[in-house]
Design an enzyme around this catalytic site. Sequence first.
Site, PDB file in Angstrom:
ATOM      1  N   ARG A 155     -14.524  -5.594  14.025  1.00 10.62           N
ATOM      2  CA  ARG A 155     -13.529  -4.661  14.535  1.00 10.62           C
ATOM      3  C   ARG A 155     -14.236  -3.329  14.687  1.00 10.62           C
ATOM      4  NH1 ARG A 155      -8.264  -1.846  11.635  1.00 10.62           N
ATOM      5  NH2 ARG A 155      -9.734  -0.225  11.106  1.00 10.62           N
ATOM      6  N   ASP A 199      -8.414  -1.808  16.917  1.00 14.35           N
ATOM      7  CA  ASP A 199      -7.068  -1.549  16.399  1.00 14.35           C
ATOM      8  C   ASP A 199      -6.549  -0.229  16.960  1.00 14.35           C
ATOM      9  OD1 ASP A 199      -4.786  -1.302  14.867  1.00 14.35           O
ATOM     10  OD2 ASP A 199      -5.754  -1.912  12.996  1.00 14.35           O
ATOM     11  N   ARG A 221      -0.507 -11.125  13.171  1.00 16.44           N
ATOM     12  CA  ARG A 221      -1.308 -10.333  12.229  1.00 16.44           C
ATOM     13  C   ARG A 221      -0.678 -10.184  10.842  1.00 16.44           C
ATOM     14  NH1 ARG A 221      -5.362  -8.890  10.937  1.00 16.44           N
ATOM     15  NH2 ARG A 221      -5.372  -6.618  10.993  1.00 16.44           N
ATOM     16  N   HIS A 249      -3.585   0.996  16.124  1.00 13.64           N
ATOM     17  CA  HIS A 249      -2.710   1.582  15.094  1.00 13.64           C
ATOM     18  C   HIS A 249      -1.391   2.112  15.640  1.00 13.64           C
ATOM     19  CE1 HIS A 249      -5.311   0.907  11.763  1.00 13.64           C
ATOM     20  NE2 HIS A 249      -6.325   1.480  12.352  1.00 13.64           N
ATOM     21  N   GLU A 279      -9.275 -11.428   9.000  1.00 14.45           N
ATOM     22  CA  GLU A 279      -9.826 -10.100   8.681  1.00 14.45           C
ATOM     23  C   GLU A 279     -10.426 -10.133   7.274  1.00 14.45           C
ATOM     24  OE1 GLU A 279      -6.857  -7.040   8.499  1.00 14.45           O
ATOM     25  OE2 GLU A 279      -8.330  -5.429   8.557  1.00 14.45           O
ATOM     26  N   ASP A 327      -6.306  -3.549   0.773  1.00 11.19           N
ATOM     27  CA  ASP A 327      -5.033  -3.443   0.047  1.00 11.19           C
ATOM     28  C   ASP A 327      -4.346  -4.803  -0.103  1.00 11.19           C
ATOM     29  OD1 ASP A 327      -4.887  -2.097   2.865  1.00 11.19           O
ATOM     30  OD2 ASP A 327      -2.875  -2.878   2.608  1.00 11.19           O
ATOM     31  N   HIS A 382     -15.235  -4.804   9.388  1.00 14.31           N
ATOM     32  CA  HIS A 382     -14.845  -3.488   9.903  1.00 14.31           C
ATOM     33  C   HIS A 382     -16.086  -2.657  10.177  1.00 14.31           C
ATOM     34  CE1 HIS A 382     -10.406  -3.069   8.905  1.00 14.31           C
ATOM     35  NE2 HIS A 382     -10.704  -4.337   8.708  1.00 14.31           N
ATOM     36  N   GLU A 427       0.899  -6.565  11.372  1.00 11.53           N
ATOM     37  CA  GLU A 427       0.572  -6.270   9.971  1.00 11.53           C
ATOM     38  C   GLU A 427       1.699  -5.514   9.267  1.00 11.53           C
ATOM     39  OE1 GLU A 427      -3.078  -3.942  10.547  1.00 11.53           O
ATOM     40  OE2 GLU A 427      -1.998  -2.237   9.722  1.00 11.53           O
ATOM     41  N   TYR A 462      -8.151   7.816  11.056  1.00 17.01           N
ATOM     42  CA  TYR A 462      -7.961   6.641  10.222  1.00 17.01           C
ATOM     43  C   TYR A 462      -8.778   5.453  10.745  1.00 17.01           C
ATOM     44  CZ  TYR A 462      -5.772   2.936   7.621  1.00 17.01           C
ATOM     45  OH  TYR A 462      -5.567   1.875   6.792  1.00 17.01           O
ATOM     46  N   HIS A 487      -3.830 -10.613   8.225  1.00 15.15           N
ATOM     47  CA  HIS A 487      -4.217  -9.290   7.734  1.00 15.15           C
ATOM     48  C   HIS A 487      -5.008  -9.429   6.427  1.00 15.15           C
ATOM     49  CE1 HIS A 487      -2.640  -5.029   6.595  1.00 15.15           C
ATOM     50  NE2 HIS A 487      -3.570  -4.919   7.510  1.00 15.15           N
ATOM     51  N   ASN A 539       0.804  -1.214   0.000  1.00 16.59           N
ATOM     52  CA  ASN A 539       0.000   0.000   0.000  1.00 16.59           C
ATOM     53  C   ASN A 539       0.845   1.276   0.000  1.00 16.59           C
ATOM     54  OD1 ASN A 539      -2.482   1.201  -0.017  1.00 16.59           O
ATOM     55  ND2 ASN A 539      -2.975   0.772   2.139  1.00 16.59           N
ATOM     56  N   TRP A 574       1.355   5.586  13.943  1.00 17.08           N
ATOM     57  CA  TRP A 574      -0.018   5.125  13.729  1.00 17.08           C
ATOM     58  C   TRP A 574       0.020   3.755  13.087  1.00 17.08           C
ATOM     59  CZ3 TRP A 574      -2.864   3.959   9.349  1.00 17.08           C
ATOM     60  CH2 TRP A 574      -2.197   4.159   8.134  1.00 17.08           C
ATOM     61  N   GLU A 589      -5.408  -4.719  18.925  1.00 21.48           N
ATOM     62  CA  GLU A 589      -4.375  -4.822  17.887  1.00 21.48           C
ATOM     63  C   GLU A 589      -3.428  -3.624  17.917  1.00 21.48           C
ATOM     64  OE1 GLU A 589      -6.152  -4.974  14.006  1.00 21.48           O
ATOM     65  OE2 GLU A 589      -4.245  -4.601  12.997  1.00 21.48           O
ATOM     66  N   ASP A 590      -2.169  -3.885  17.627  1.00 25.88           N
ATOM     67  CA  ASP A 590      -1.165  -2.831  17.426  1.00 25.88           C
ATOM     68  C   ASP A 590      -1.274  -1.714  18.456  1.00 25.88           C
ATOM     69  OD1 ASP A 590      -0.357  -4.247  15.229  1.00 25.88           O
ATOM     70  OD2 ASP A 590      -1.205  -2.896  13.740  1.00 25.88           O
TER      71      ASP A 590
HETATM   72  O1  KDG Z   1      -2.025  -0.784   4.339  1.00 23.40           O
HETATM   73  C1  KDG Z   1      -2.272  -0.695   5.697  1.00 23.40           C
HETATM   74  C2  KDG Z   1      -3.727  -0.874   6.002  1.00 23.40           C
HETATM   75  O2  KDG Z   1      -4.238  -1.992   5.372  1.00 23.40           O
HETATM   76  C3  KDG Z   1      -3.918  -1.036   7.476  1.00 23.40           C
HETATM   77  O3  KDG Z   1      -3.641   0.164   8.117  1.00 23.40           O
HETATM   78  C4  KDG Z   1      -5.289  -1.519   7.816  1.00 23.40           C
HETATM   79  O4  KDG Z   1      -4.786  -1.495  10.150  1.00 23.40           O
HETATM   80  C5  KDG Z   1      -5.334  -2.034   9.208  1.00 23.40           C
HETATM   81  C6  KDG Z   1      -6.012  -3.286   9.433  1.00 23.40           C
HETATM   82  O5  KDG Z   1      -5.968  -3.766  10.562  1.00 23.40           O
HETATM   83  O6  KDG Z   1      -6.587  -3.803   8.488  1.00 23.40           O
HETATM   84 MG    MG Z   2      -4.465  -2.965  11.737  1.00 24.76          MG
END
Ligand code: KDG
Ligand code: MG
Length: 408
Positions: A147, A216, A289, A218, A345, A322, A122, A268, A159, A318, A37, A408, A242-243
């Site tokens: 999510r 998430d 992930r 991020h 996902e 994208d 999502h 991811e 985002y 993931h 991406n 992020w 997540e993250d």
């Molecule tokens: O390219 C990155 C995105 O796909 C990502 O930020 C999406 O965080 C994301 C997720 O959990 O799908």
């Molecule tokens: Mg994510």
Amino acid sequence: MTIELVDVNITSPGRNFVTLKITTSDGITGLGDATLNGRELAVASYLADHVASMLIGRDEDRIEDTWQYLYRGPYWRRGPVTMAAIAAVDMALWDIKAKKAGMPLYQLLGGASREGVRVYAHASGTDYAALKNAITGYEELGYTAVRVQTGVPGLGQIYGVSNAGPGVRYDYEPAKRSGDRPSEERWDTRNYLNHMPGIFSQIREDFGTDLRILHDGHHRMTPIEAARFAKDIEPYDLFWLEDCTPGEDQTALRLVRQHSTTPLAIGEVFNSVYDYQTLITERLIDYVRSAVTHTGGITAMKKLLDFAAIYGIKSGIHGPTDISPVGMAAALHLDLAIHNFGIQEYMPHNEQTLEVFQTSFTFDKGFLHPGENPGLGVELDEDAAAGYDYTKAYLPVNRLLDGTVHDW
Ligand code: KDG
Ligand code: MG
């Protein structure tokens, strides 16, 4: 037989995709997803300018040897561009091998370990009313896991939160066509930490205990902020957080673990098993992930997930938009075959994308199945693909309210 042709296809049916197509001397074709991406052309060049000529004349059946040749051979290892390129070659070779065997790929990976693959959708909304509407919509479609992302008071567009409005699409597009530069968003972790626990509490009140809730972060929290957050949201029984902290600092999650039993998912942005070495051996996470597309393909993901399995850690591959339908199919075959599957996902692609990539996977009551077509089960319509030219698109950049560039 040997590899005769290697083509790199770039198309943009609403968003950019890079696809590798390998053709053998007896005319069998295999597809691999090479989409990174916002950096798509870098991977396309890596493949077209440096890898394609090395593949011509190689035995297409030697998947492990080709993987090692592309990983160890060039001296420069790892990194998202390299590993996405290797992933594309690997997927295409597995696609060919499974087509030659006349089987869907999951059969070559050991056969099905389950009847279908539970997916999460999502659900997002700028406020709780919109989020609730999105969750309700997904429940009506049969999803059992969502999510949830929502707007935070004092911040504008953030985002992962769709502003499409109810009844349109509940999800969002990760990369925006914003010309030569990414768009920018503003962030404040304090507002977020104060706002989110109330949202999870309301979701539990409105939707009960059955729904699997994921969230998430991020990578936006410091270790101690993440520890506080994970502890604060424990009563709402998240499937995963997540993250929560920046991915490159594996030891950050030690602090989060010391304070909370909220399950953690990360990876991811990772592209190698070594990114997980501490996380897995110290049991600092619960879900892996990685994307098949960004972590060296099926060969590498199978090894990574087997390694995770030894430590009781499951998959959470993931799968945003994208990841092309080719990468998504690769994920689904793995999900069906491995023992330590957790969840997948799923952000459905738009109509134009599904006209370019014809898929065999099916959705039923919150579960996906990769289908029974030989190989990955995805075909690329090159004429349709040619109708969509590459268009620059980027993930947004995140800044704090005072303008500081933030994670992020
Ligand atoms: O390219 C990155 C995105 O796909 C990502 O930020 C999406 O965080 C994301 C997720 O959990 O799908
Ligand atoms: Mg994510």
